[in-house]
Design a protein around this motif. Structure first.
Motif, short mmCIF file in Angstrom:
data_model
loop_
_atom_site.label_atom_id
_atom_site.label_comp_id
_atom_site.label_asym_id
_atom_site.label_seq_id
_atom_site.Cartn_x
_atom_site.Cartn_y
_atom_site.Cartn_z
N VAL A 51 -11.10 15.55 -2.62
CA VAL A 51 -10.91 15.01 -1.59
C VAL A 51 -11.89 14.52 -0.09
N GLU A 52 -12.34 12.75 -0.36
CA GLU A 52 -12.58 12.26 0.70
C GLU A 52 -12.41 12.20 1.89
N PHE A 53 -13.47 12.87 2.92
CA PHE A 53 -12.73 13.08 4.47
C PHE A 53 -13.98 12.44 5.35
N GLY A 54 -15.30 11.59 5.01
CA GLY A 54 -16.07 11.16 5.70
C GLY A 54 -17.39 10.62 5.40
N ALA A 55 -17.96 9.83 6.00
CA ALA A 55 -18.63 9.47 6.02
C ALA A 55 -21.11 9.81 6.34
N ALA A 56 -21.84 9.52 6.47
CA ALA A 56 -23.03 10.18 6.83
C ALA A 56 -24.27 8.64 6.67
N TRP A 57 -24.53 8.35 7.45
CA TRP A 57 -25.82 7.39 7.70
C TRP A 57 -27.08 8.28 8.80
N ASN A 58 -28.36 8.27 8.03
CA ASN A 58 -29.25 8.56 7.90
C ASN A 58 -29.75 7.39 9.30
N LYS A 59 -30.40 8.06 10.00
CA LYS A 59 -30.47 7.89 11.72
C LYS A 59 -31.93 8.38 12.29
N GLN A 60 -32.71 7.37 12.99
CA GLN A 60 -33.85 8.86 13.47
C GLN A 60 -33.98 9.26 15.02
N SER A 61 -33.75 9.61 15.86
CA SER A 61 -34.02 9.86 17.10
C SER A 61 -35.04 8.95 17.95
N ASP A 62 -35.04 9.16 18.99
CA ASP A 62 -36.07 8.57 20.42
C ASP A 62 -37.47 9.51 19.89
N LYS A 63 -37.06 10.47 19.39
CA LYS A 63 -38.68 11.12 19.47
C LYS A 63 -38.96 10.79 18.17
N GLY A 64 -38.35 10.61 16.96
CA GLY A 64 -38.81 10.45 15.75
C GLY A 64 -37.84 11.51 14.37
N ASN A 65 -37.09 12.21 15.29
CA ASN A 65 -36.26 13.23 14.49
C ASN A 65 -35.56 12.19 12.99
N ALA A 66 -35.28 12.81 12.62
CA ALA A 66 -33.95 13.07 11.24
C ALA A 66 -32.61 13.04 11.63
N TYR A 67 -32.16 12.29 11.64
CA TYR A 67 -30.99 13.29 11.87
C TYR A 67 -29.82 12.13 10.46
N LEU A 68 -28.35 13.03 10.24
CA LEU A 68 -27.39 12.79 9.73
C LEU A 68 -26.29 12.37 10.92
N SER A 69 -25.99 10.72 11.59
CA SER A 69 -24.52 10.26 11.75
C SER A 69 -23.28 10.58 11.02
N VAL A 70 -22.72 11.28 11.80
CA VAL A 70 -20.97 11.69 10.99
C VAL A 70 -20.10 11.77 11.36
N LYS A 71 -19.19 10.83 10.88
CA LYS A 71 -17.97 10.40 10.97
C LYS A 71 -17.16 11.18 10.08
N LEU A 72 -16.07 12.13 10.49
CA LEU A 72 -15.38 12.43 9.78
C LEU A 72 -13.30 12.16 10.04
N ASP A 73 -13.01 11.48 9.40
CA ASP A 73 -11.53 11.43 9.35
C ASP A 73 -10.26 12.08 8.06
N ASP A 74 -9.71 11.53 8.95
CA ASP A 74 -8.51 12.28 7.96
C ASP A 74 -7.19 11.61 8.59
#
Length: 104
Positions: A51-74
């Motif tokens: 069951v797919e209920f979202g997606a995530a994109w690689n991002k980088q903060s202003d301070k240079g830290n990597a994170y994932l921007s996540v969208k969950l939906d159903d």
């Protein structure tokens, strides 16, 4: 901002759980997305195995830290859930909920 999930790294993504007042998904997996769509997500998010209920994109903060921007939906959600998957101290990652939609 509230932590709504905890995750650990897997061979090719992340695995963990998401819990809110109305949502309790114990088996959540971030799986690398297939394809070369420039604006497409880097990860697809599954509850259980199918069951797919979202997606995530690689991002980088202003301070240079990597994170994932996540969208969950159903269809059962009144609105999408926007969050960030960020590293914490130690081996775990935290899914941090945000009321606002992140800027692209």
């Amino acid at each position: 901002m509230a932590t709504i999930g905890t995750f650990s790294r897997t061979e090719n993504g992340f695995a963990g759980a998401v819990k809110t007042l109305n949502l309790n998904v114990k088996s959540v997996k971030f799986v690398p997305a297939e394809g070369d769509n420039e604006n497409g997500p880097d990860f697809r998010i599954f509850a259980g195995t199918t069951v797919e209920f979202g997606a995530a994109w690689n991002k980088q903060s202003d301070k240079g830290n990597a994170y994932l921007s996540v969208k969950l939906d159903d269809p059962s959600f009144p609105a999408p859930i926007y969050a960030s998957l960020v590293e914490t101290e130690g081996e775990e990652l935290a899914l941090i909920w945000s009321r606002r939609r992140p800027a692209n």
